[in-house]
Design a protein around this motif. Structure first.
Motif, PDB file in Angstrom:
ATOM      1  N   GLN A  56       0.842  -1.189   0.000  1.00 33.38           N
ATOM      2  CA  GLN A  56       0.000   0.000   0.000  1.00 33.38           C
ATOM      3  C   GLN A  56       0.875   1.235   0.000  1.00 33.38           C
ATOM      4  OE1 GLN A  56      -2.984   0.083   3.043  1.00 33.38           O
ATOM      5  NE2 GLN A  56      -3.505   2.190   2.682  1.00 33.38           N
ATOM      6  N   GLU A  57       0.436   2.268  -0.681  1.00 31.99           N
ATOM      7  CA  GLU A  57       1.141   3.535  -0.694  1.00 31.99           C
ATOM      8  C   GLU A  57       0.291   4.561   0.043  1.00 31.99           C
ATOM      9  OE1 GLU A  57       3.518   6.362  -3.826  1.00 31.99           O
ATOM     10  OE2 GLU A  57       1.958   5.049  -4.575  1.00 31.99           O
ATOM     11  N   PHE A  58       0.916   5.282   0.961  1.00 32.55           N
ATOM     12  CA  PHE A  58       0.246   6.330   1.722  1.00 32.55           C
ATOM     13  C   PHE A  58       0.773   7.672   1.222  1.00 32.55           C
ATOM     14  CE2 PHE A  58       0.372   2.620   4.458  1.00 32.55           C
ATOM     15  CZ  PHE A  58      -0.926   2.552   4.936  1.00 32.55           C
ATOM     16  N   VAL A  59      -0.122   8.537   0.725  1.00 27.13           N
ATOM     17  CA  VAL A  59       0.302   9.815   0.168  1.00 27.13           C
ATOM     18  C   VAL A  59      -0.415  10.945   0.887  1.00 27.13           C
ATOM     19  CG1 VAL A  59       0.442  11.222  -1.914  1.00 27.13           C
ATOM     20  CG2 VAL A  59       0.679   8.748  -2.076  1.00 27.13           C
ATOM     21  N   CYS A  60       0.350  11.826   1.521  1.00 25.82           N
ATOM     22  CA  CYS A  60      -0.242  12.991   2.168  1.00 25.82           C
ATOM     23  C   CYS A  60       0.817  14.018   2.547  1.00 25.82           C
ATOM     24  CB  CYS A  60      -1.054  12.580   3.392  1.00 25.82           C
ATOM     25  SG  CYS A  60      -2.284  13.802   3.890  1.00 25.82           S
ATOM     26  N   HIS A  61       2.048  13.583   2.769  1.00 25.18           N
ATOM     27  CA  HIS A  61       3.113  14.507   3.129  1.00 25.18           C
ATOM     28  C   HIS A  61       3.652  15.191   1.875  1.00 25.18           C
ATOM     29  CE1 HIS A  61       3.710  13.821   7.420  1.00 25.18           C
ATOM     30  NE2 HIS A  61       3.430  12.548   7.190  1.00 25.18           N
ATOM     31  N   GLY A  62       4.116  16.432   2.049  1.00 29.02           N
ATOM     32  CA  GLY A  62       4.677  17.183   0.937  1.00 29.02           C
ATOM     33  C   GLY A  62       6.160  16.950   0.748  1.00 29.02           C
ATOM     34  N   SER A  63       6.776  16.219   1.661  1.00 32.96           N
ATOM     35  CA  SER A  63       8.206  15.909   1.560  1.00 32.96           C
ATOM     36  C   SER A  63       8.482  14.637   2.352  1.00 32.96           C
ATOM     37  CB  SER A  63       9.049  17.089   2.054  1.00 32.96           C
ATOM     38  OG  SER A  63       8.704  17.418   3.384  1.00 32.96           O
ATOM     39  N   ALA A  64       9.724  14.412   2.742  1.00 28.55           N
ATOM     40  CA  ALA A  64      10.126  13.155   3.385  1.00 28.55           C
ATOM     41  C   ALA A  64       9.383  12.888   4.692  1.00 28.55           C
ATOM     42  CB  ALA A  64      11.630  13.183   3.658  1.00 28.55           C
ATOM     43  N   VAL A  65       9.099  11.619   4.927  1.00 32.88           N
ATOM     44  CA  VAL A  65       8.520  11.162   6.191  1.00 32.88           C
ATOM     45  C   VAL A  65       9.671  10.795   7.116  1.00 32.88           C
ATOM     46  CG1 VAL A  65       7.107   9.380   7.287  1.00 32.88           C
ATOM     47  CG2 VAL A  65       6.405  10.351   5.087  1.00 32.88           C
ATOM     48  N   ASN A  66       9.700  11.379   8.307  1.00 33.54           N
ATOM     49  CA  ASN A  66      10.783  11.150   9.265  1.00 33.54           C
ATOM     50  C   ASN A  66      10.490  10.052  10.276  1.00 33.54           C
ATOM     51  OD1 ASN A  66      12.312  13.208   8.161  1.00 33.54           O
ATOM     52  ND2 ASN A  66      11.456  14.748   9.522  1.00 33.54           N
ATOM     53  N   CYS A  67       9.203   9.816  10.579  1.00 34.71           N
ATOM     54  CA  CYS A  67       8.870   8.862  11.626  1.00 34.71           C
ATOM     55  C   CYS A  67       7.482   8.274  11.392  1.00 34.71           C
ATOM     56  CB  CYS A  67       8.953   9.520  13.002  1.00 34.71           C
ATOM     57  SG  CYS A  67       8.133  11.123  13.104  1.00 34.71           S
ATOM     58  N   VAL A  68       7.306   7.045  11.858  1.00 33.18           N
ATOM     59  CA  VAL A  68       6.048   6.306  11.712  1.00 33.18           C
ATOM     60  C   VAL A  68       5.798   5.537  12.994  1.00 33.18           C
ATOM     61  CG1 VAL A  68       4.869   4.458  10.460  1.00 33.18           C
ATOM     62  CG2 VAL A  68       6.422   5.967   9.236  1.00 33.18           C
ATOM     63  N   HIS A  69       4.551   5.502  13.436  1.00 32.43           N
ATOM     64  CA  HIS A  69       4.197   4.670  14.589  1.00 32.43           C
ATOM     65  C   HIS A  69       2.853   4.012  14.300  1.00 32.43           C
ATOM     66  CE1 HIS A  69       4.283   3.428  18.821  1.00 32.43           C
ATOM     67  NE2 HIS A  69       2.978   3.633  18.796  1.00 32.43           N
ATOM     68  N   ILE A  70       2.782   2.698  14.478  1.00 36.95           N
ATOM     69  CA  ILE A  70       1.532   1.963  14.327  1.00 36.95           C
ATOM     70  C   ILE A  70       0.991   1.692  15.718  1.00 36.95           C
ATOM     71  CG2 ILE A  70       0.493  -0.206  13.550  1.00 36.95           C
ATOM     72  CD1 ILE A  70       2.611  -0.250  11.322  1.00 36.95           C
ATOM     73  N   GLY A  71      -0.303   1.980  15.904  1.00 37.87           N
ATOM     74  CA  GLY A  71      -0.931   1.763  17.212  1.00 37.87           C
ATOM     75  C   GLY A  71      -0.818   0.312  17.648  1.00 37.87           C
ATOM     76  N   ARG A  72      -0.403   0.079  18.869  1.00 32.72           N
ATOM     77  CA  ARG A  72      -0.195  -1.282  19.382  1.00 32.72           C
ATOM     78  C   ARG A  72      -1.495  -1.957  19.810  1.00 32.72           C
ATOM     79  NH1 ARG A  72       5.082  -0.263  23.141  1.00 32.72           N
ATOM     80  NH2 ARG A  72       6.514   0.169  21.441  1.00 32.72           N
ATOM     81  N   LYS A  73      -2.470  -1.173  20.213  1.00 35.71           N
ATOM     82  CA  LYS A  73      -3.721  -1.754  20.721  1.00 35.71           C
ATOM     83  C   LYS A  73      -4.480  -2.496  19.623  1.00 35.71           C
ATOM     84  CE  LYS A  73      -7.991  -0.593  23.101  1.00 35.71           C
ATOM     85  NZ  LYS A  73      -8.810   0.487  23.660  1.00 35.71           N
ATOM     86  N   THR A  74      -4.699  -1.838  18.480  1.00 31.18           N
ATOM     87  CA  THR A  74      -5.488  -2.455  17.411  1.00 31.18           C
ATOM     88  C   THR A  74      -4.667  -2.804  16.178  1.00 31.18           C
ATOM     89  OG1 THR A  74      -6.042  -0.349  16.348  1.00 31.18           O
ATOM     90  CG2 THR A  74      -7.528  -1.136  18.101  1.00 31.18           C
ATOM     91  N   GLY A  75      -3.557  -2.104  15.967  1.00 31.28           N
ATOM     92  CA  GLY A  75      -2.751  -2.324  14.769  1.00 31.28           C
ATOM     93  C   GLY A  75      -3.422  -1.827  13.498  1.00 31.28           C
ATOM     94  N   THR A  76      -4.446  -0.999  13.635  1.00 35.81           N
ATOM     95  CA  THR A  76      -5.186  -0.525  12.459  1.00 35.81           C
ATOM     96  C   THR A  76      -5.017   0.964  12.200  1.00 35.81           C
ATOM     97  OG1 THR A  76      -7.206  -0.113  13.737  1.00 35.81           O
ATOM     98  CG2 THR A  76      -6.954  -2.308  12.741  1.00 35.81           C
TER      99      THR A  76
END
Length: 80
Positions: free
Chosen positions: A14-34
């Protein structure tokens, strides 16, 4: 001793598009993972539902690039 070398191929799921430049950090929720939160060079924090291509919410107001993002344990609060 012998060594076996195997080739693995990466596949874009899957590709996620919304930032106008580089993504520095990502966190996925641990409770649901969604849910996922991202922070970028564009000084934005974006909230995503995994499985959907567009961000649910884009938060602005940072005066410098966002270097770290996280959820609280209930996935109700984003810390950036």
């Amino acid at each position: 001793a012998s060594m076996q070398v195997t080739r693995q191929r990466a596949t874009k799921i899957q590709e996620f598009v919304c930032h106008g430049s580089a993504v520095n950090c990502v966190h996925i929720g641990r409770k649901t993972g969604t849910v996922m939160v991202t922070g970028g060079e564009d000084k934005k924090v974006n909230l995503w539902n995994i499985g959907r291509p567009n961000c649910v919410m884009s938060l602005t107001g940072h005066t410098s690039p966002v270097e770290c993002v996280s959820f609280d344990s209930a996935e109700r609060t984003v810390i950036a």
